[in-house]
Scaffold this motif. Structure first.
Motif, PDB file in Angstrom:
ATOM      1  N   PRO A 109       0.837  -1.196   0.000  1.00 55.84           N
ATOM      2  CA  PRO A 109       0.000   0.000   0.000  1.00 55.84           C
ATOM      3  C   PRO A 109       0.873   1.247   0.000  1.00 55.84           C
ATOM      4  CG  PRO A 109      -0.544  -1.467   1.839  1.00 55.84           C
ATOM      5  CD  PRO A 109       0.609  -2.065   1.128  1.00 55.84           C
ATOM      6  N   LYS A 110       0.301   2.344  -0.577  1.00 57.42           N
ATOM      7  CA  LYS A 110       1.117   3.552  -0.763  1.00 57.42           C
ATOM      8  C   LYS A 110       1.609   4.150   0.544  1.00 57.42           C
ATOM      9  CE  LYS A 110       0.213   2.567  -4.685  1.00 57.42           C
ATOM     10  NZ  LYS A 110       0.345   1.153  -4.427  1.00 57.42           N
ATOM     11  N   GLY A 111       0.916   3.846   1.647  1.00 56.58           N
ATOM     12  CA  GLY A 111       1.356   4.427   2.916  1.00 56.58           C
ATOM     13  C   GLY A 111       2.522   3.685   3.553  1.00 56.58           C
ATOM     14  N   ALA A 112       2.907   2.515   2.995  1.00 55.91           N
ATOM     15  CA  ALA A 112       3.939   1.700   3.646  1.00 55.91           C
ATOM     16  C   ALA A 112       5.296   2.404   3.636  1.00 55.91           C
ATOM     17  CB  ALA A 112       4.032   0.338   2.966  1.00 55.91           C
ATOM     18  N   GLY A 113       5.622   3.046   2.499  1.00 55.70           N
ATOM     19  CA  GLY A 113       6.887   3.781   2.418  1.00 55.70           C
ATOM     20  C   GLY A 113       6.903   4.934   3.398  1.00 55.70           C
ATOM     21  N   PHE A 114       5.770   5.612   3.476  1.00 53.34           N
ATOM     22  CA  PHE A 114       5.665   6.733   4.417  1.00 53.34           C
ATOM     23  C   PHE A 114       5.914   6.256   5.846  1.00 53.34           C
ATOM     24  CE2 PHE A 114       3.494   9.262   7.498  1.00 53.34           C
ATOM     25  CZ  PHE A 114       3.718  10.565   7.103  1.00 53.34           C
ATOM     26  N   ARG A 115       5.254   5.146   6.216  1.00 52.15           N
ATOM     27  CA  ARG A 115       5.351   4.669   7.591  1.00 52.15           C
ATOM     28  C   ARG A 115       6.786   4.262   7.940  1.00 52.15           C
ATOM     29  NH1 ARG A 115      -0.115   3.352   6.585  1.00 52.15           N
ATOM     30  NH2 ARG A 115       0.396   1.520   5.353  1.00 52.15           N
ATOM     31  N   LEU A 116       7.459   3.617   6.976  1.00 59.19           N
ATOM     32  CA  LEU A 116       8.834   3.196   7.216  1.00 59.19           C
ATOM     33  C   LEU A 116       9.740   4.423   7.392  1.00 59.19           C
ATOM     34  CD1 LEU A 116      11.065   1.113   7.352  1.00 59.19           C
ATOM     35  CD2 LEU A 116      11.094   1.025   4.852  1.00 59.19           C
ATOM     36  N   ALA A 117       9.594   5.395   6.479  1.00 64.40           N
ATOM     37  CA  ALA A 117      10.433   6.599   6.571  1.00 64.40           C
ATOM     38  C   ALA A 117      10.151   7.351   7.866  1.00 64.40           C
ATOM     39  CB  ALA A 117      10.187   7.499   5.359  1.00 64.40           C
ATOM     40  N   ALA A 118       8.860   7.462   8.222  1.00 61.97           N
ATOM     41  CA  ALA A 118       8.499   8.211   9.430  1.00 61.97           C
ATOM     42  C   ALA A 118       9.073   7.534  10.670  1.00 61.97           C
ATOM     43  CB  ALA A 118       6.977   8.317   9.537  1.00 61.97           C
TER      44      ALA A 118
END
Lengths: 271, 267
Positions: free
Chosen positions: A105-114
């Motif tokens: 899902p598109k939010g997975a990269g965001f969550r990892l970076a955050a």
């Protein structure tokens, strides 16, 4: 966690949209790199403000708001790419096959970076069309980057943005080079609405301003044209037409950089 | 009888130009009486037809005259619900023009005695529950007045069967059609606040495609003349080049338009 371990975790993520500096010496290689041009945007003062980033993807602009001292940052995105505004001729195709956008899902990269950055940005699954002040509240600063061209109804989307904008709206959008040069002052758009790039209305510079105006914003200032650079993005073929466009982009931005021509506007609700 | 009709015609502002019994011609903003002969209407005999965003109903009555079995004319009566770029904040101003087209439609229906059904509905809300499905759909000069034309085309697709034919007749930008003959292009805002996306010829075809229709044939530019409601000469000497072009060329020959025939794209 040491830098090598962080880099390994980032590299294990299959698709990055944004090139992000996660820690000193640790970064992602995304499709688009905004880092060289981020200071060209007409940033308002965000220190201590409540901010919103619309269509955040891997979160570059949301993290930038946080870095600039925002008190609270909310980032929204539509995580499931099947829910995007696909043109009808492509909706029928097998979207799961799409090499660029399938995967997690598109939010997975965001969550990892955050997580690795220790960011406090509040990520929510929400479409730009569904922004509602009764639910999400209003914001002192709203930013939205390179999203309007992917929407079937950019005007309705911008009206929703206006309803949650208390202060200012920073809109950074892709613009058409030749329509901007030869159609100076006329709000012109190349219509797409077809195929796998999920693009609808590609505006020229005047068209970007007019869309903001039509949705009830008054544009206060605009940036110079700049290029959002390709990092991992596949390069366009070296056709005569593309080379001519590269020369034109060099003429208006002053930089040789493969990427997508953009301009940003800082706007305020007028109604 | 004809004096009663004359009185009713005089009372109204007209958008379309009709030939009514007794030699009465309504002074419309546009006059489609000649250009309609150049539009490739399919065979209508025995067909169920829809005129989407019908205004005074010129094309609905034209389809009835050509022998359609049933014609439904859809338009939105409440002017405050129409798409305007700068919605007036004053509710009275926003509602101006409400019911005008419906009154004009009824005058013509009474005068011509043609069986056309009128439905008060926004194009965005068209659906099979209310209207059923149609064999032929006509849509004229409306996409440019909508902020989300693709949504309206999707709505139309929902009342189309497998063999439905859509005839779309739209105002286009002539300069953009000449300068960009193959690239779908549109201008946001053109002349007045009622106009959103004015396409070029390629843009008109692309809009239909993006709305879920396969274009099978297209043509244009055709010129759509103005009618008696539009003054023949300006009130003062024009200053801007654009006004000169309008009064010397556009007012004489009409605005540029294009047509396209389309079928629903397989889902």
């Amino acid at each position: 966690m040491d830098a090598g371990e962080m880099q390994r975790r980032l590299d294990a993520h299959p698709f990055w949209y944004h090139s992000l500096d996660v820690a000193p010496g640790v970064s992602t290689k995304g499709w688009f790199d905004l880092r060289p041009v981020v200071d060209l945007l007409p940033w308002p003062n965000v220190r201590g403000k409540r901010c919103l980033d619309i269509g955040t993807f891997d979160g570059y602009l949301a993290f930038e708001l946080e870095r600039r001292g925002a008190a609270e940052v909310v980032a929204i995105d539509v995580e499931d790419h099947l829910q995007w505004d696909w043109p009808p001729d492509y909706r029928a195709a097998d979207l799961a096959r799409d090499p660029g956008f399938s995967g997690p899902p598109k939010g997975a990269g965001f969550r990892l970076a955050a997580e690795l950055m220790g960011s406090k940005v509040d990520w929510r699954p929400l479409s730009i069309y569904d922004l509602d002040p009764a639910e999400i509240g209003t914001f002192d600063v709203v930013v939205c980057g390179s999203l309007l061209l992917h929407l079937r109804d950019p005007l309705r989307a911008l009206e929703a943005v206006r309803r949650v904008t208390d202060g200012v709206f920073l809109s950074s959008e892709q613009i058409e080079l030749w329509l901007s040069v030869f159609g100076r002052g006329r709000p012109l758009f190349t219509l797409n609405g077809s195929g796998g790039e999920c693009q609808w209305f590609n505006s020229n510079a005047a068209g970007h301003k007019r869309m903001l105006y039509a949705a009830g914003f008054e544009v206060e200032r605009v940036s110079k044209a700049y290029t959002v650079r390709y990092d991992a993005h596949p390069r366009p073929p070296r056709t005569p037409r593309n080379l001519l466009t590269a020369v034109g982009v060099r003429a208006v931005t002053g930089a040789w950089a493969p990427g997508v021509l953009h301009r940003a506007a800082l706007a305020r609700p007028r109604v | 009888m004809s004096t009663e009709l004359e009185r009713r015609v005089d009372e109204l502002d007209w958008y379309h130009t009709f030939d009514l019994p007794g030699g009465i011609v309504t002074p419309g903003l546009f006059d489609h009486r000649k250009v309609v002969r150049r539009l490739p209407f399919p065979e209508l005999a025995g067909k169920r037809c829809l005129d989407a965003a019908s205004a005074d109903g010129f094309f609905a009555f034209e389809m009835a005259r050509r022998g359609a079995a049933e014609v439904v004319s859809v338009d939105l009566s409440d002017a405050s619900r129409q798409d305007w770029q700068r919605a007036p904040r004053d509710p009275e101003a926003a509602a101006r023009g409400t019911g005008r087209a419906t009154s004009a439609f009824e005058v013509v229906r009474d005068a011509l005695g043609l069986p056309v059904e009128r439905v008060d509905l926004s194009l965005y809300d068209i659906g099979p529950d209310r209207l059923g499905t149609f064999d032929v759909i006509f849509m004229g000069n409306i996409l440019l007045h909508l902020s989300d034309p693709a949504k309206a085309l999707h709505a139309l697709r929902s009342v189309a069967g497998e063999h439905t034919v859509l005839l779309s007749y739209e105002a286009v930008s002539l300069p953009m059609s000449i300068l960009r003959p193959r690239t779908p292009t549109a201008q946001l805002w053109h002349q007045d606040d009622a106009q959103w996306w004015t396409p070029n010829l390629a843009g008109h075809r692309r809009l239909l495609h993006a709305g879920g229709w396969d274009v099978i044939d297209s043509g244009g530019p055709l010129f759509q003349p103005f009618g008696g409601h539009m003054p023949r000469w300006p009130k003062r000497i024009p200053r801007r080049p654009r006004e000169w072009i309008f009064w010397t060329c556009t007012r004489r020959v009409g605005g540029a338009t294009a047509w396209a025939l389309a079928r629903p794209a397989p889902a």
